[in-house]
Write an enzyme that holds these catalytic residues in place. Structure first.
Site, short mmCIF file in Angstrom:
data_model
loop_
_atom_site.label_atom_id
_atom_site.label_comp_id
_atom_site.label_asym_id
_atom_site.label_seq_id
_atom_site.Cartn_x
_atom_site.Cartn_y
_atom_site.Cartn_z
N HIS A 153 -8.77 -70.96 -26.46
CA HIS A 153 -9.39 -72.18 -25.96
C HIS A 153 -9.03 -72.36 -24.50
CE1 HIS A 153 -11.14 -76.27 -26.40
NE2 HIS A 153 -10.27 -76.55 -25.44
N CYS A 154 -10.05 -72.45 -23.65
CA CYS A 154 -9.83 -72.61 -22.21
C CYS A 154 -9.89 -74.10 -21.87
CB CYS A 154 -10.88 -71.83 -21.42
SG CYS A 154 -10.71 -72.01 -19.63
N PHE A 155 -8.81 -74.62 -21.32
CA PHE A 155 -8.78 -76.05 -20.98
C PHE A 155 -9.59 -76.36 -19.73
CE2 PHE A 155 -4.95 -75.43 -23.54
CZ PHE A 155 -5.10 -76.46 -24.45
N GLY A 158 -13.03 -76.49 -21.12
CA GLY A 158 -13.12 -77.46 -22.20
C GLY A 158 -13.73 -76.93 -23.47
N ASN A 159 -13.86 -75.61 -23.62
CA ASN A 159 -14.40 -75.04 -24.85
C ASN A 159 -13.70 -73.72 -25.15
OD1 ASN A 159 -15.48 -73.44 -22.84
ND2 ASN A 159 -17.52 -73.34 -23.72
#
Length: 310
Positions: A153-155, A158-159
């Site tokens: 999950h890439c912050f 955001g997805n």
């Protein structure tokens, strides 16, 4: 006979022992209940922190991007270069920045979530804590969706990064690290020209921030100079992190594996040839994808993918 009767435990003694056992069982149940409450509260706090990070990280990225735009177009390029060089370096900067932003948008625009009913049904309330599902599907607690071949999950986006948007995420990391390196070079040149800072000593970059912080608070250097020095370290940090992510993802893609599988201990053997694995992610028109944030692989619907896996 009387002595033997006196030695037998009385009914009151049995009741006392039963009461002690009941109290012990009650204490165990109470402690277990309290432990579960503390664990649930800890998980809730962790999820709140992750959701806050999921909101703050994109805002941080867009803020740094806007500041970089302003510094290059209004400070660095007009000051360092003359008329022919201004056009060339403006074109280079816009090429790098627009590719980074374009791949950022494509990473969000092509999510890897699955819409298959057979997969969604396996993700019930009882398995919301499940991290790995069958057929290369993973459930993300933040997205609250089942992700096809989830990597992480890439912050900043955001997805989740998975089967559909891995290529765009890798190109986003490449162009972000290139933009930060380019900004770092121009920032050093601007500070050298405008404020006569010397970077010939290799230890200058190690002592520049602490010394500049002290000089700023005692009023020896202006605020713009201190801000530019801070931005040098911001570009350095983002560039190194992006380059590290890029190298890691390319290695995993070449092996045909994901970060989730690595955490599960499934890195013992590569899956398929590395050329086929790279082509599966980057497509046959990979050279075009290196220059422009465009679709280079045939888009397959999520339901079709799930049917193939099942």
């Amino acid at each position: 006979m009387l002595d033997n009767l006196l030695c037998l435990p009385s009914i009151t003694d049995f009741d006392a022992e039963r009461n002690v056992e009941s109290l012990n069982q009650l204490d165990v149940k109470t402690s277990l209940h309290a432990t579960r409450k503390l664990k649930a509260a800890g998980m809730m706090m962790r999820m709140l922190q992750l959701r806050l990070l999921n909101t703050v990280a994109p805002a941080y990225f867009f803020t740094a991007t806007a500041i970089t735009f302003v510094l290059h177009l209004f400070f660095f390029i007009p000051t360092i270069f003359q008329t022919p060089g201004i056009i060339i370096h403006t074109s280079i900067f816009l090429f790098l920045m627009l590719n980074a932003l374009g791949n950022y948008v494509m990473t969000i625009w092509y999510p890897s979530e699955t819409t298959s009913e057979s997969t969604s049904q396996t993700c019930t309330v009882d398995c919301l804590d499940a991290y790995y599902l069958c057929n290369d599907h993973h459930f993300c607690k933040l997205c609250k969706k089942v992700i096809l071949k989830r990597d992480h999950h890439c912050f900043f986006t955001g997805n989740c990064i998975g089967n559909n948007n891995m290529r765009y995420f890798i190109m986003f990391c490449i162009y972000t690290s290139s933009t930060c390196l380019y900004s770092l070079v121009l920032g050093v040149a601007y500070l050298t020209m405008e404020y006569s800072l010397s970077f010939e000593n290799p230890f200058t970059f190690l002592t520049l921030l602490p010394l500049s912080t002290g000089y700023f608070f005692i009023g020896m250097i202006p605020g713009l100079q201190f801000f530019l020095i801070l931005m040098l370290y911001v570009w350095l940090g983002i560039g190194l992190v992006s380059a590290g992510f890029c190298c890691q993802q390319i290695l995993l893609v070449a092996r045909g594996q994901t970060w989730c599988q690595l955490q599960q201990g499934h890195l013992a053997k590569s899956q398929g040839m590395w050329r086929a694995n790279l082509k599966d992610v980057f497509g046959s028109q990979w050279a075009l994808g290196l220059l422009l944030p465009v679709l280079t692989i045939k888009t397959v619907t999520n339901t079709t993918k799930d049917q193939k896996h099942n």
